[in-house]
Design a protein around this motif. Structure first.
Motif, mmCIF file in Angstrom:
data_model
loop_
_atom_site.group_PDB
_atom_site.id
_atom_site.type_symbol
_atom_site.label_atom_id
_atom_site.label_comp_id
_atom_site.label_asym_id
_atom_site.label_seq_id
_atom_site.Cartn_x
_atom_site.Cartn_y
_atom_site.Cartn_z
ATOM 1 N N LYS A 149 0.772 -1.541 -0.268
ATOM 2 C CA LYS A 149 -0.116 0.275 -0.052
ATOM 3 C C LYS A 149 0.724 1.092 0.109
ATOM 4 C CE LYS A 149 -4.141 -2.427 2.154
ATOM 5 N NZ LYS A 149 -5.145 -2.057 3.412
ATOM 6 N N VAL A 150 2.040 0.404 0.456
ATOM 7 C CA VAL A 150 3.010 2.503 0.768
ATOM 8 C C VAL A 150 4.647 1.353 0.295
ATOM 9 C CG1 VAL A 150 4.477 3.903 1.916
ATOM 10 C CG2 VAL A 150 2.175 3.317 2.560
ATOM 11 N N ALA A 151 3.988 1.874 -0.682
ATOM 12 C CA ALA A 151 5.648 1.261 -1.559
ATOM 13 C C ALA A 151 7.112 1.253 -0.588
ATOM 14 C CB ALA A 151 5.967 1.615 -2.796
ATOM 15 N N PRO A 152 7.937 0.478 -0.536
ATOM 16 C CA PRO A 152 9.080 0.420 0.021
ATOM 17 C C PRO A 152 10.169 0.711 -0.207
ATOM 18 C CG PRO A 152 8.841 -1.777 -1.163
ATOM 19 C CD PRO A 152 8.022 -1.060 -0.864
ATOM 20 N N LYS A 153 10.566 1.745 -0.491
ATOM 21 C CA LYS A 153 11.946 2.365 -0.934
ATOM 22 C C LYS A 153 13.431 1.365 -1.323
ATOM 23 C CE LYS A 153 12.091 7.200 0.509
ATOM 24 N NZ LYS A 153 13.444 8.305 1.816
ATOM 25 N N ASN A 154 13.057 1.304 -2.477
ATOM 26 C CA ASN A 154 14.150 1.095 -2.826
ATOM 27 C C ASN A 154 15.398 1.182 -4.137
ATOM 28 O OD1 ASN A 154 16.317 -1.428 -3.740
ATOM 29 N ND2 ASN A 154 15.108 -2.095 -5.164
ATOM 30 N N GLU A 155 17.252 1.942 -3.305
ATOM 31 C CA GLU A 155 17.291 2.474 -4.796
ATOM 32 C C GLU A 155 18.180 1.412 -5.134
ATOM 33 O OE1 GLU A 155 17.428 5.487 -4.428
ATOM 34 O OE2 GLU A 155 16.126 5.707 -2.434
ATOM 35 N N ASP A 156 18.344 0.444 -5.148
ATOM 36 C CA ASP A 156 19.105 -0.244 -5.679
ATOM 37 C C ASP A 156 18.156 -2.435 -5.739
ATOM 38 O OD1 ASP A 156 20.543 -2.372 -7.585
ATOM 39 O OD2 ASP A 156 22.271 -0.842 -7.392
ATOM 40 N N ASP A 157 17.587 -2.497 -7.318
ATOM 41 C CA ASP A 157 17.225 -4.207 -6.809
ATOM 42 C C ASP A 157 18.322 -4.626 -6.100
ATOM 43 O OD1 ASP A 157 14.160 -4.295 -7.773
ATOM 44 O OD2 ASP A 157 15.133 -2.816 -9.522
ATOM 45 N N GLU A 158 19.424 -4.454 -6.780
ATOM 46 C CA GLU A 158 20.751 -5.155 -6.125
ATOM 47 C C GLU A 158 21.101 -5.401 -5.120
ATOM 48 O OE1 GLU A 158 21.931 -7.036 -9.199
ATOM 49 O OE2 GLU A 158 20.682 -6.500 -9.888
ATOM 50 N N GLU A 173 0.594 -5.136 2.812
ATOM 51 C CA GLU A 173 0.096 -5.647 1.609
ATOM 52 C C GLU A 173 -1.273 -5.128 1.467
ATOM 53 O OE1 GLU A 173 3.769 -8.023 -0.003
ATOM 54 O OE2 GLU A 173 1.852 -8.652 0.858
ATOM 55 N N GLY A 174 -1.660 -4.833 0.213
ATOM 56 C CA GLY A 174 -3.172 -4.753 -0.537
ATOM 57 C C GLY A 174 -3.262 -6.044 -1.250
ATOM 58 N N GLU A 210 1.095 -12.442 -11.605
ATOM 59 C CA GLU A 210 1.169 -12.010 -10.419
ATOM 60 C C GLU A 210 0.412 -11.585 -10.092
ATOM 61 O OE1 GLU A 210 4.371 -11.160 -8.855
ATOM 62 O OE2 GLU A 210 5.547 -11.329 -10.257
ATOM 63 N N GLN A 211 -0.958 -11.021 -10.113
ATOM 64 C CA GLN A 211 -2.060 -10.501 -9.655
ATOM 65 C C GLN A 211 -3.202 -12.155 -9.883
ATOM 66 O OE1 GLN A 211 -3.222 -6.759 -9.442
ATOM 67 N NE2 GLN A 211 -4.610 -8.783 -8.299
ATOM 68 N N GLY A 212 -2.860 -12.664 -10.690
ATOM 69 C CA GLY A 212 -3.981 -14.073 -10.803
ATOM 70 C C GLY A 212 -3.900 -14.963 -9.992
ATOM 71 N N LEU A 213 -2.458 -14.629 -9.450
ATOM 72 C CA LEU A 213 -1.761 -15.214 -7.695
ATOM 73 C C LEU A 213 -2.741 -15.221 -6.884
ATOM 74 C CD1 LEU A 213 1.307 -16.589 -9.314
ATOM 75 C CD2 LEU A 213 -0.630 -18.082 -9.146
ATOM 76 N N GLY A 214 -2.343 -13.103 -6.948
ATOM 77 C CA GLY A 214 -2.661 -12.413 -5.742
ATOM 78 C C GLY A 214 -1.376 -12.473 -4.548
ATOM 79 N N THR A 215 -2.508 -12.103 -3.742
ATOM 80 C CA THR A 215 -1.088 -11.429 -3.019
ATOM 81 C C THR A 215 -0.256 -12.146 -2.215
ATOM 82 O OG1 THR A 215 -2.563 -9.065 -2.062
ATOM 83 C CG2 THR A 215 -0.212 -10.085 -0.564
ATOM 84 N N VAL A 216 -0.203 -13.741 -1.758
ATOM 85 C CA VAL A 216 -0.085 -14.813 -0.747
ATOM 86 C C VAL A 216 0.862 -15.619 -2.002
ATOM 87 C CG1 VAL A 216 -0.567 -16.339 1.030
ATOM 88 C CG2 VAL A 216 -1.637 -14.926 0.881
ATOM 89 N N ALA A 217 0.093 -15.782 -2.785
ATOM 90 C CA ALA A 217 0.673 -17.043 -3.945
ATOM 91 C C ALA A 217 2.087 -16.728 -4.721
ATOM 92 C CB ALA A 217 -0.389 -17.495 -4.402
ATOM 93 N N SER A 218 1.768 -15.063 -5.010
ATOM 94 C CA SER A 218 2.508 -15.228 -5.790
ATOM 95 C C SER A 218 3.963 -14.594 -5.133
ATOM 96 C CB SER A 218 2.591 -13.085 -6.481
ATOM 97 O OG SER A 218 1.955 -12.777 -5.300
ATOM 98 N N ARG A 219 4.186 -14.744 -3.804
ATOM 99 C CA ARG A 219 5.179 -14.883 -2.911
ATOM 100 C C ARG A 219 6.416 -15.999 -3.693
ATOM 101 N NH1 ARG A 219 2.724 -13.945 2.978
ATOM 102 N NH2 ARG A 219 1.922 -11.004 2.453
ATOM 103 N N LYS A 220 5.165 -17.185 -3.921
ATOM 104 C CA LYS A 220 6.410 -18.233 -4.175
ATOM 105 C C LYS A 220 7.115 -18.355 -5.406
ATOM 106 C CE LYS A 220 4.380 -20.135 -0.901
ATOM 107 N NZ LYS A 220 5.036 -20.716 0.247
ATOM 108 N N LEU A 221 7.067 -16.885 -6.429
ATOM 109 C CA LEU A 221 7.371 -16.943 -7.759
ATOM 110 C C LEU A 221 8.799 -16.492 -7.655
ATOM 111 C CD1 LEU A 221 5.030 -14.820 -9.844
ATOM 112 C CD2 LEU A 221 5.238 -17.888 -9.876
ATOM 113 N N HIS A 222 9.176 -15.489 -6.067
ATOM 114 C CA HIS A 222 10.722 -14.909 -5.950
ATOM 115 C C HIS A 222 11.495 -15.297 -4.305
ATOM 116 C CE1 HIS A 222 8.676 -11.078 -8.403
ATOM 117 N NE2 HIS A 222 7.647 -11.620 -8.218
ATOM 118 N N MET A 223 12.126 -14.795 -4.930
ATOM 119 C CA MET A 223 13.105 -15.075 -3.598
ATOM 120 C C MET A 223 12.422 -14.277 -1.894
ATOM 121 S SD MET A 223 15.609 -17.064 -4.678
ATOM 122 C CE MET A 223 16.660 -16.721 -3.282
ATOM 123 N N TRP A 224 11.088 -14.929 -1.636
ATOM 124 C CA TRP A 224 10.901 -14.505 -0.919
ATOM 125 C C TRP A 224 10.253 -16.134 0.585
ATOM 126 C CZ3 TRP A 224 7.450 -10.019 0.534
ATOM 127 C CH2 TRP A 224 6.179 -10.490 1.441
#
Length: 332
Positions: A149-158, A173-174, A210-224
């Protein structure tokens, strides 16, 4: 006399072999960390979608993944990386051009502006690919998983690789994925239209995923990962940019399908297996034992193996495992 004839025949065969044209087509990828090959030492789980793409095309197509972590359309040129791709390109090869994540960053060695310098660099890639007989394919950037809902500050994805789960503790998260790329996702389409170039809307494809998977299931795609969930990141991580093994393959499969729709000639080379094993990390597993461990051999499964020498596993006589050896793979 027989010896002379034998030597002449051998020399002629060698000459013909060395002169034989390379009939394979290469799909080169230039871009950033979302596509790049990754360090797999120590069981690291991060993967780029370009690392997995070879799994979805047969041996008539070779994937040359030149995407590199942290690069923009500008730094990829200035570091001489584009020149190396041009040196390897042959007529009929494809070049997937995907930048944007790092072009939006502030440092002058990476920053470009959409509608201006970003478009200029994309056009340069297109023009020079064509000059070398290649076929350019513009692809906009994949989405970040941003449900905040409020995007985290991230100067560099790396820098996300040095964070832990607790660094993002309390993130609210929304339900709706929020765009983080703005005009950087629009510019590649504009350049493609102006220059009559193949275009793949990777941003829309991954947004829908990502939107189709939704907030929780989409985490499974990433380094989460929660603390203790993944041995390679014992303190956990909340990285919404980079893919894990599963996510890279989901995205690579979708983009392979999109490529075949945009360029129908590639459909003849599209392939699919239930499981891919590759020692270099392009597959689902690094070894056959792990690939077989979670599968019942009495149920049909196709396992493709990419390159290298392998010990044939011992399986029940009535097993239903079908092995496909690719890219020069063979049994010891």
């Amino acid at each position: 006399m027989k010896i002379v004839k034998t030597l002449l025949a051998s020399a002629m065969a060698l000459l013909l072999t060395s002169a034989a044209p390379d009939k394979t087509t290469t799909i080169f990828i230039i871009g950033d960390s979302t596509a790049a090959n990754k360090d797999i030492s120590g069981g690291k789980q991060e993967r780029g979608w370009g690392m997995a793409l070879q799994c979805y095309f047969d041996d008539n197509i070779l994937v040359g993944n030149h995407a590199v972590n942290g690069r923009s359309s500008l730094s990829f040129i200035n570091e001489g990386r584009w020149d190396k791709v041009l040196e390897r390109m042959k007529p009929g090869d494809y070049v997937i051009i995907q930048f944007g994540h790092n072009d939006e960053k502030a440092p002058l060695d990476r920053h470009t502006d959409p509608g201006s310098t970003f478009d200029y660099n994309l056009a340069k890639y297109v023009r020079e690919t064509r000059e070398h007989g290649g076929i350019p394919v513009l692809m906009n950037c994949v989405v970040r998983r941003n449900f905040a809902k409020v995007a985290p500050k991230n100067e560099d994805d790396e820098s996300l690789r040095s964070t832990t789960f607790k660094d993002a503790d309390g993130l609210v998260e929304g339900d709706s994925l929020v765009d983080t790329h703005g005009l950087y996702r629009v510019a590649p389409r504009d350049v493609a239209q102006r220059m009559n170039v193949h275009f793949i809307d990777a941003n829309q494809i991954t947004h829908d995923l990502e939107q189709g998977l939704g907030t929780v299931a989409s985490r499974k795609l990433h380094m989460w990962f929660l603390p203790g969930e993944e041995p390679s990141v014992p303190q956990g991580r909340q990285d919404n940019t980079h893919y894990n093994v599963y996510g890279a393959h989901v995205v690579a499969r979708l983009l392979a399908d999109a490529l075949c729709e945009e360029i129908p000639v590639l459909k003849a080379y599209r392939c699919e297996a239930d499981i891919t094993v590759d020692k270099d990390g392009r597959g689902d597993y690094l070894d056959l034992q792990s690939a077989l461990a979670g599968n019942d051999p009495s149920k049909p499964v196709t396992i493709q193996i990419l390159g290298g020498e392998w010990e044939r596993p011992q399986l029940p006589k009535k097993h239903k495992v079908n092995f496909i050896l690719r890219l020069g793979a063979n049994w010891k």
